[in-house]
Design an enzyme around this catalytic site. Structure first.
Site, PDB file in Angstrom:
ATOM      1  N   ASP A  38      46.177  36.502  42.934  1.00 28.61           N
ATOM      2  CA  ASP A  38      46.810  35.252  42.881  1.00 28.61           C
ATOM      3  C   ASP A  38      47.043  34.765  41.271  1.00 28.61           C
ATOM      4  OD1 ASP A  38      46.445  34.864  45.403  1.00 28.61           O
ATOM      5  OD2 ASP A  38      44.437  33.830  45.119  1.00 28.61           O
ATOM      6  N   TYR A  66      34.271  40.861  42.676  1.00 27.94           N
ATOM      7  CA  TYR A  66      34.841  39.617  42.288  1.00 27.94           C
ATOM      8  C   TYR A  66      33.604  38.930  41.581  1.00 27.94           C
ATOM      9  CZ  TYR A  66      38.998  40.517  44.951  1.00 27.94           C
ATOM     10  OH  TYR A  66      40.270  41.237  45.244  1.00 27.94           O
ATOM     11  N   ASP A  80      42.445  27.011  46.737  1.00 29.51           N
ATOM     12  CA  ASP A  80      42.141  26.800  45.215  1.00 29.51           C
ATOM     13  C   ASP A  80      42.130  25.970  44.345  1.00 29.51           C
ATOM     14  OD1 ASP A  80      44.592  27.340  44.496  1.00 29.51           O
ATOM     15  OD2 ASP A  80      44.306  29.376  43.857  1.00 29.51           O
ATOM     16  N   ARG A 174      39.630  32.982  48.588  1.00 31.97           N
ATOM     17  CA  ARG A 174      39.887  31.558  48.857  1.00 31.97           C
ATOM     18  C   ARG A 174      39.527  31.157  50.095  1.00 31.97           C
ATOM     19  NH1 ARG A 174      45.851  30.817  48.037  1.00 31.97           N
ATOM     20  NH2 ARG A 174      46.109  32.999  48.367  1.00 31.97           N
TER      21      ARG A 174
END
Length: 220
Positions: A38, A66, A80, A174
């Site tokens: 993203d 992540y 988000d 997300r």
């Protein structure tokens, strides 16, 4: 690996932007990436150029790691912090034990995840974010069976969870943030995201995009 760059993608830049900048700068014939990040996310983005683009189809299937910051008490339309706030909720009842138990449940049970409305997931050949931006009504977005392979909570304070995640292909952090908030009778959104590994490629071996474009040693 030949014809592959491990890019440390900067924030406020799409994965497509990275591809186009590298293609224009080095005048490569073909450039692609293995796994979208993203615009608000940073970290490992695998770029293949010329013959390296043939490897991307297999590399996209790799599991990924992540570092994520998830804020409870707020929900946005993008899942988000860049999106419009659509809901707020109390999170005073949420504690570390509840979060741990809920993530354990996601990890140990089949997890069918619905992608965010603002995502590159395609429905009938169109990307969801394109439909969303055109204000088209989208019903029954199909969910996908994904896997939360592992997680490690590193901090939880003032309603913000810091967690390390290892996930399968097609996993949206997300969506996990949104689902975690709902499961804990509140709401939540993703604040920060950094991909630290994609398959065998680690952030320690990556090069920042600006350095790649300005350092003579990367010129062929």
């Amino acid at each position: 690996m030949d014809n592959i760059y491990i890019i440390d993608k900067p924030k406020n830049c799409t994965s497509h932007d990275v591809v186009q900048k590298i293609k224009r700068h080095f005048k490569y014939h073909k450039v692609g990436h293995a796994g979208t990040l993203d615009p608000n996310a940073t970290g490992v983005l695998i770029i293949g150029y010329n013959q390296g683009t043939k490897l991307l189809g297999s590399l996209i299937n790799n599991d990924k790691e992540y570092d994520a910051d998830i804020q409870f008490g707020i929900q946005t339309d993008t899942y988000d912090i860049t999106g419009e706030v659509v809901n707020r909720g109390s999170f005073t009842h949420i504690n570390l034990s509840l979060i741990q138990a809920t993530l354990n449940y996601f990890q140990n049970n089949p997890y069918y995840q619905t992608p965010p409305l603002f995502s590159a997931k395609k429905i009938n050949g169109q990307k969801l974010y394109q439909l969303a931006r055109n204000k088209q009504t989208i019903k029954n977005i199909p969910s996908t069976l994904v896997k939360l392979i592992d997680f490690k909570i590193t901090d939880f304070a003032n309603g913000i969870l810091k967690v390390k995640l290892t996930v399968s292909k097609g996993f949206y952090i997300r969506s996990l943030a949104n689902d975690l908030g709902a499961a804990l009778r509140s709401c939540a959104t993703l604040v920060e995201l950094r991909r630290t590994r994609s398959g065998p490629f680690n952030i320690a071996n990556s090069v920042p995009l600006d350095k790649l474009l300005n350092d003579n040693k990367y010129y062929e």
